[in-house]
Motif scaffolding. Structure first.
Motif, PDB file in Angstrom:
ATOM      1  N   ARG A 249     -41.546 -22.903 -42.943  1.00 53.07           N
ATOM      2  CA  ARG A 249     -41.459 -22.997 -41.481  1.00 53.07           C
ATOM      3  C   ARG A 249     -42.743 -23.552 -40.885  1.00 53.07           C
ATOM      4  N   ARG A 250     -43.793 -23.613 -41.706  1.00 52.93           N
ATOM      5  CA  ARG A 250     -45.100 -24.078 -41.259  1.00 52.93           C
ATOM      6  C   ARG A 250     -45.722 -24.909 -42.374  1.00 52.93           C
ATOM      7  N   MET A 251     -46.463 -25.938 -41.976  1.00 53.70           N
ATOM      8  CA  MET A 251     -47.170 -26.753 -42.971  1.00 53.70           C
ATOM      9  C   MET A 251     -48.542 -27.124 -42.432  1.00 53.70           C
ATOM     10  N   PRO A 252     -49.584 -26.873 -43.220  1.00 54.87           N
ATOM     11  CA  PRO A 252     -50.887 -27.401 -42.829  1.00 54.87           C
ATOM     12  C   PRO A 252     -50.819 -28.926 -42.809  1.00 54.87           C
ATOM     13  N   VAL A 253     -51.532 -29.522 -41.878  1.00 59.93           N
ATOM     14  CA  VAL A 253     -51.599 -30.978 -41.781  1.00 59.93           C
ATOM     15  C   VAL A 253     -52.978 -31.403 -42.267  1.00 59.93           C
ATOM     16  N   VAL A 254     -52.992 -32.395 -43.153  1.00 61.73           N
ATOM     17  CA  VAL A 254     -54.244 -32.840 -43.763  1.00 61.73           C
ATOM     18  C   VAL A 254     -54.479 -34.324 -43.495  1.00 61.73           C
ATOM     19  N   ASP A 255     -55.747 -34.721 -43.646  1.00 60.64           N
ATOM     20  CA  ASP A 255     -56.114 -36.129 -43.492  1.00 60.64           C
ATOM     21  C   ASP A 255     -56.159 -36.799 -44.869  1.00 60.64           C
ATOM     22  N   ASP A 256     -56.670 -38.018 -44.914  1.00 56.57           N
ATOM     23  CA  ASP A 256     -56.727 -38.768 -46.175  1.00 56.57           C
ATOM     24  C   ASP A 256     -57.548 -38.064 -47.246  1.00 56.57           C
ATOM     25  N   GLY A 257     -58.539 -37.271 -46.834  1.00 58.34           N
ATOM     26  CA  GLY A 257     -59.372 -36.549 -47.783  1.00 58.34           C
ATOM     27  C   GLY A 257     -58.826 -35.192 -48.175  1.00 58.34           C
TER      28      GLY A 257
ATOM     29  N   ARG B 268     -48.978 -36.977 -35.894  1.00 56.31           N
ATOM     30  CA  ARG B 268     -50.372 -36.997 -35.415  1.00 56.31           C
ATOM     31  C   ARG B 268     -50.505 -36.342 -34.036  1.00 56.31           C
ATOM     32  N   ASN B 269     -49.621 -36.687 -33.116  1.00 59.30           N
ATOM     33  CA  ASN B 269     -49.714 -36.160 -31.752  1.00 59.30           C
ATOM     34  C   ASN B 269     -48.876 -34.909 -31.536  1.00 59.30           C
ATOM     35  N   LEU B 270     -48.098 -34.539 -32.507  1.00 60.96           N
ATOM     36  CA  LEU B 270     -47.225 -33.371 -32.389  1.00 60.96           C
ATOM     37  C   LEU B 270     -47.855 -32.118 -33.003  1.00 60.96           C
ATOM     38  N   ALA B 271     -48.614 -32.311 -34.071  1.00 62.86           N
ATOM     39  CA  ALA B 271     -49.223 -31.179 -34.770  1.00 62.86           C
ATOM     40  C   ALA B 271     -50.287 -30.521 -33.904  1.00 62.86           C
TER      41      ALA B 271
ATOM     42  N   THR C  70     -47.968 -29.432 -47.789  1.00 63.61           N
ATOM     43  CA  THR C  70     -48.730 -29.952 -46.659  1.00 63.61           C
ATOM     44  C   THR C  70     -48.092 -31.229 -46.141  1.00 63.61           C
ATOM     45  N   ALA C  71     -48.456 -31.569 -44.930  1.00 66.06           N
ATOM     46  CA  ALA C  71     -48.028 -32.828 -44.324  1.00 66.06           C
ATOM     47  C   ALA C  71     -49.273 -33.662 -44.063  1.00 66.06           C
ATOM     48  N   HIS C  72     -49.148 -34.955 -44.231  1.00 64.92           N
ATOM     49  CA  HIS C  72     -50.252 -35.859 -43.901  1.00 64.92           C
ATOM     50  C   HIS C  72     -50.138 -36.216 -42.426  1.00 64.92           C
ATOM     51  N   VAL C  73     -51.256 -36.352 -41.775  1.00 60.14           N
ATOM     52  CA  VAL C  73     -51.296 -36.587 -40.336  1.00 60.14           C
ATOM     53  C   VAL C  73     -50.491 -37.832 -39.927  1.00 60.14           C
ATOM     54  N   ASP C  74     -50.329 -38.786 -40.827  1.00 58.27           N
ATOM     55  CA  ASP C  74     -49.575 -40.004 -40.505  1.00 58.27           C
ATOM     56  C   ASP C  74     -48.133 -39.980 -41.009  1.00 58.27           C
TER      57      ASP C  74
ATOM     58  N   GLN D 279     -58.389 -32.702 -46.126  1.00 60.42           N
ATOM     59  CA  GLN D 279     -58.959 -31.660 -45.283  1.00 60.42           C
ATOM     60  C   GLN D 279     -57.996 -31.296 -44.152  1.00 60.42           C
ATOM     61  N   ILE D 280     -58.018 -30.029 -43.778  1.00 58.72           N
ATOM     62  CA  ILE D 280     -57.126 -29.536 -42.728  1.00 58.72           C
ATOM     63  C   ILE D 280     -57.503 -30.139 -41.385  1.00 58.72           C
ATOM     64  N   VAL D 281     -56.514 -30.714 -40.713  1.00 57.97           N
ATOM     65  CA  VAL D 281     -56.729 -31.232 -39.358  1.00 57.97           C
ATOM     66  C   VAL D 281     -55.790 -30.571 -38.358  1.00 57.97           C
ATOM     67  N   GLY D 282     -54.885 -29.705 -38.849  1.00 58.70           N
ATOM     68  CA  GLY D 282     -53.964 -29.032 -37.948  1.00 58.70           C
ATOM     69  C   GLY D 282     -52.866 -28.320 -38.695  1.00 58.70           C
ATOM     70  N   ILE D 283     -51.836 -27.975 -37.947  1.00 60.09           N
ATOM     71  CA  ILE D 283     -50.669 -27.312 -38.517  1.00 60.09           C
ATOM     72  C   ILE D 283     -49.445 -27.771 -37.732  1.00 60.09           C
ATOM     73  N   ILE D 284     -48.331 -27.892 -38.427  1.00 59.12           N
ATOM     74  CA  ILE D 284     -47.059 -28.248 -37.790  1.00 59.12           C
ATOM     75  C   ILE D 284     -46.069 -27.136 -38.118  1.00 59.12           C
ATOM     76  N   THR D 285     -45.288 -26.743 -37.128  1.00 58.20           N
ATOM     77  CA  THR D 285     -44.339 -25.647 -37.332  1.00 58.20           C
ATOM     78  C   THR D 285     -42.937 -26.069 -36.942  1.00 58.20           C
ATOM     79  N   LEU D 286     -41.999 -25.313 -37.424  1.00 58.80           N
ATOM     80  CA  LEU D 286     -40.610 -25.537 -37.041  1.00 58.80           C
ATOM     81  C   LEU D 286     -40.467 -25.476 -35.523  1.00 58.80           C
ATOM     82  N   ASP D 287     -41.177 -24.559 -34.885  1.00 59.05           N
ATOM     83  CA  ASP D 287     -41.122 -24.440 -33.427  1.00 59.05           C
ATOM     84  C   ASP D 287     -41.547 -25.734 -32.738  1.00 59.05           C
ATOM     85  N   ASP D 288     -42.553 -26.421 -33.287  1.00 57.73           N
ATOM     86  CA  ASP D 288     -43.000 -27.683 -32.704  1.00 57.73           C
ATOM     87  C   ASP D 288     -41.870 -28.709 -32.705  1.00 57.73           C
TER      88      ASP D 288
END
Length: 140
Positions: A98-106, A4-7, A78-82, A108-117
């Motif tokens: 190397r990258r995954m969109p981050v989604v919420d319960d619905g 949640r706080n890293l993406a 995808t990864a879930h925000v939690d 929907q896109i809320v961010g992205i997380i990468t290997l670099d992160d």
């Protein structure tokens, strides 16, 4: 720890009908290596700078005619925000991503997380451990 706080919450998105040329310009302007392709705020694909090279530049296709839908990796993992950090890393390895969109319960896109992160997180954690070791070590 969840992602949640890293993406990154500023995932760059586009539609399937966006031209490859426009995607390249978007990546350059935003200084990113990928664009999440979305429909109704849900990820349906992802286009990377590598995709542009292999699917447009190398075959010398017209970047004005090739669309995101033509070259995207459909149904990206995808990864879930939690989700936990280690779970997402495992899923990235399993998906060879190397990258995954981050989604919420619905979904929907809320961010992205990468290997670099994750590498930055690891470096920060290692620096913290180094500081402890140095503080506890006798002077040489």
């Amino acid at each position: 720890m969840t992602i949640r706080n890293l993406a990154r919450t500023d995932a760059i998105t586009a539609s399937t009908d966006q031209s490859a040329g426009n995607l390249a310009t978007l990546m350059k302007e935003e200084r990113v290596g990928s664009v999440v392709i979305e429909e109704d705020d849900r990820p349906v694909g992802i286009v990377t700078d590598r995709d542009l090279t292999l699917e447009v530049l190398e075959p010398r296709a017209n970047p004005k005619e090739v669309t995101a839908g033509d070259i995207m990796t459909a149904d990206p993992a995808t990864a879930h925000v939690d989700d936990g950090v280690f779970d997402v890393i495992r899923d990235m390895v399993g998906a060879s991503a190397r990258r995954m969109p981050v989604v919420d319960d619905g979904g929907q896109i809320v961010g992205i997380i990468t290997l670099d992160d994750f590498l930055v997180l690891l470096a920060d954690e290692l620096q913290g451990l180094t500081d402890v070791v140095e503080a506890e070590s006798p002077p040489y």
